[in-house]
Design an enzyme around this catalytic site. Structure first.
Site, PDB file in Angstrom:
ATOM      1  N   LYS A  51      93.580  31.250 -34.831  1.00 29.37           N
ATOM      2  CA  LYS A  51      93.898  31.644 -36.215  1.00 29.37           C
ATOM      3  C   LYS A  51      93.519  30.519 -37.183  1.00 29.37           C
ATOM      4  O   LYS A  51      92.929  30.757 -38.240  1.00 29.37           O
ATOM      5  CB  LYS A  51      95.394  31.969 -36.338  1.00 29.37           C
ATOM      6  CG  LYS A  51      95.759  33.292 -35.690  1.00 29.37           C
ATOM      7  CD  LYS A  51      97.258  33.467 -35.515  1.00 29.37           C
ATOM      8  CE  LYS A  51      97.533  34.737 -34.689  1.00 29.37           C
ATOM      9  NZ  LYS A  51      98.935  34.874 -34.282  1.00 29.37           N
ATOM     10  N   GLN A  95     104.629  31.982 -34.768  1.00 24.62           N
ATOM     11  CA  GLN A  95     104.053  32.586 -33.565  1.00 24.62           C
ATOM     12  C   GLN A  95     105.150  33.057 -32.605  1.00 24.62           C
ATOM     13  O   GLN A  95     106.090  32.337 -32.317  1.00 24.62           O
ATOM     14  CB  GLN A  95     103.132  31.566 -32.882  1.00 24.62           C
ATOM     15  CG  GLN A  95     102.386  32.099 -31.680  1.00 24.62           C
ATOM     16  CD  GLN A  95     101.419  33.241 -32.021  1.00 24.62           C
ATOM     17  OE1 GLN A  95     100.686  33.171 -33.000  1.00 24.62           O
ATOM     18  NE2 GLN A  95     101.445  34.294 -31.224  1.00 24.62           N
ATOM     19  N   ASP A 118     102.593  38.868 -41.351  1.00 22.35           N
ATOM     20  CA  ASP A 118     102.729  39.598 -40.077  1.00 22.35           C
ATOM     21  C   ASP A 118     103.333  40.990 -40.317  1.00 22.35           C
ATOM     22  O   ASP A 118     103.248  41.860 -39.450  1.00 22.35           O
ATOM     23  CB  ASP A 118     103.660  38.826 -39.134  1.00 22.35           C
ATOM     24  CG  ASP A 118     102.916  38.135 -38.008  1.00 22.35           C
ATOM     25  OD1 ASP A 118     101.756  38.498 -37.765  1.00 22.35           O
ATOM     26  OD2 ASP A 118     103.511  37.247 -37.373  1.00 22.35           O
TER      27      ASP A 118
END
Ligand code: NAD
Length: 292
Positions: A51, A95, A118
């Protein structure tokens, strides 16, 4: 049979991001993404690294925070609070999964919904249900929808069967497909581990989204001729012949299912690259929406 190429569509999404980033930079703003990793899970570390690299490739401002596994809930909350207040950061991602002592739901709720790229914050879950376009939709189902649209698959009026009801894939996927408008307007059935006679349901499907987490679960007998199949699964299976000793396979028994399909995504080379591309797109959108 059309093989839907994830890398190809992901490139298109990233090219759109590049165009938008250039426009934002011309206004004096660079979109910024902060990715927080707690602990040293190798798979998570690899995701975070890719990422960060993708951000840099695109010219986004990227902050990668790697915290020790011993980080406390309060310390992580403090990191999130700092990122929430940082005007150079438009997207925040912690994460998953964090170490067991961390209350992940509390962390997600602590993220400013306007920076929740997200799409896991309750405000964004609600916005998806409400079809509010200012919300953030989880990257994987958003990527699946984009794959369908790019391949010219008509979802309007189609019977779509989503297998899996997770908050990350199955549920948001179902909401996207049933929403009004392009890429939506489908008649959606959600199947899961308690579904009776799954095959009878999937054989009725024009579109199947498999998000189960079981290697080669969906077989030819589950699929009608001419169906479109999107395989979200990423499963490690032993492969003694390979260097790593394993390989990645999807939830779909590709070799037997593909010949029956109108279109299908492979694994790898399908949904995977879309997830990160949509994360970039969500970060750009967060930046755009932060401007007056
Ligand atoms: P999950 O474990 O949270 O959910 C799996 C779902 O499958 C559950 O809702 C469960 O009810 C359903 N299920 C399990 N067994 C079943 C059965 N026998 N019949 C019908 N349904 C069954 O997993 P998830 O996070 O939703 O991920 C699903 C898969 O997608 C995994 O392989 C994961 O690695 C992969 N994934 C890929 C990406 C990507 O970027 N391509 C992103 C997220 C997840």
């Amino acid at each position: 049979m059309t093989l839907i190429s994830g890398p190809q569509v992901a490139e298109k999404v990233l090219a759109e991001c590049q165009r938008d980033i250039a426009a934002l930079k011309a206004r004096g703003v660079t979109p910024g993404l902060a990715v927080v990793l707690v602990g040293d899970d190798p798979a998570s570390r690899a995701y975070v690294r890719s990422k960060d690299k993708k951000c840099r490739d695109l010219g986004l401002h990227s902050v990668k925070l790697e915290l020790p596994a011993t980080t406390t809930q309060q310390e992580l909350m403090d990191v999130v609070a700092k990122l929430n207040a940082d005007p150079a950061i438009h997207g925040i991602l912690v994460q998953s999964p964090p170490p067991k002592h961390i209350d992940e739901a509390a962390i997600v709720r602590a993220i400013d919904p306007a920076k929740d790229v997200d799409g896991f914050h309750p405000v964004n879950v609600a916005k998806l249900a409400l079809e509010d376009p200012t919300g953030f939709v989880p990257c994987t189902p958003l990527g699946c929808q984009r794959l369908l649209m790019d391949a010219g698959i008509e979802t309007k009026g189609a019977h779509a069967v989503v297998i899996g009801r997770s908050m990350i894939v199955g549920k948001p996927m179902a909401m996207l497909l049933m929403a009004k408008g392009p890429g939506g307007d489908a008649t959606v059935t959600v199947a899961h581990s308690r579904t009776r006679d799954l095959g009878a349901i999937t054989r009725e499907a024009d579109i199947i989204i498999a998000a189960i987490g079981r290697p080669h679960f969906l077989k030819a007998e589950h699929v009608k001729e001419g169906a479109v199949v999107i395989d979200v699964g990423i499963n490690r299976v032993e492969d003694p012949g390979s260097e790593k000793g394993y390989k990645l396979v999807g939830d779909v028994a590709f070799d037997e299912v593909a010949p029956k399909c109108r279109a299908i995504t492979p694994v790898p080379g399908g949904v995977g690259p879309m997830t990160i591309a949509m994360l970039m797109a969500n970060t750009v959108k967060a930046c755009q929406q932060s401007l007056p």
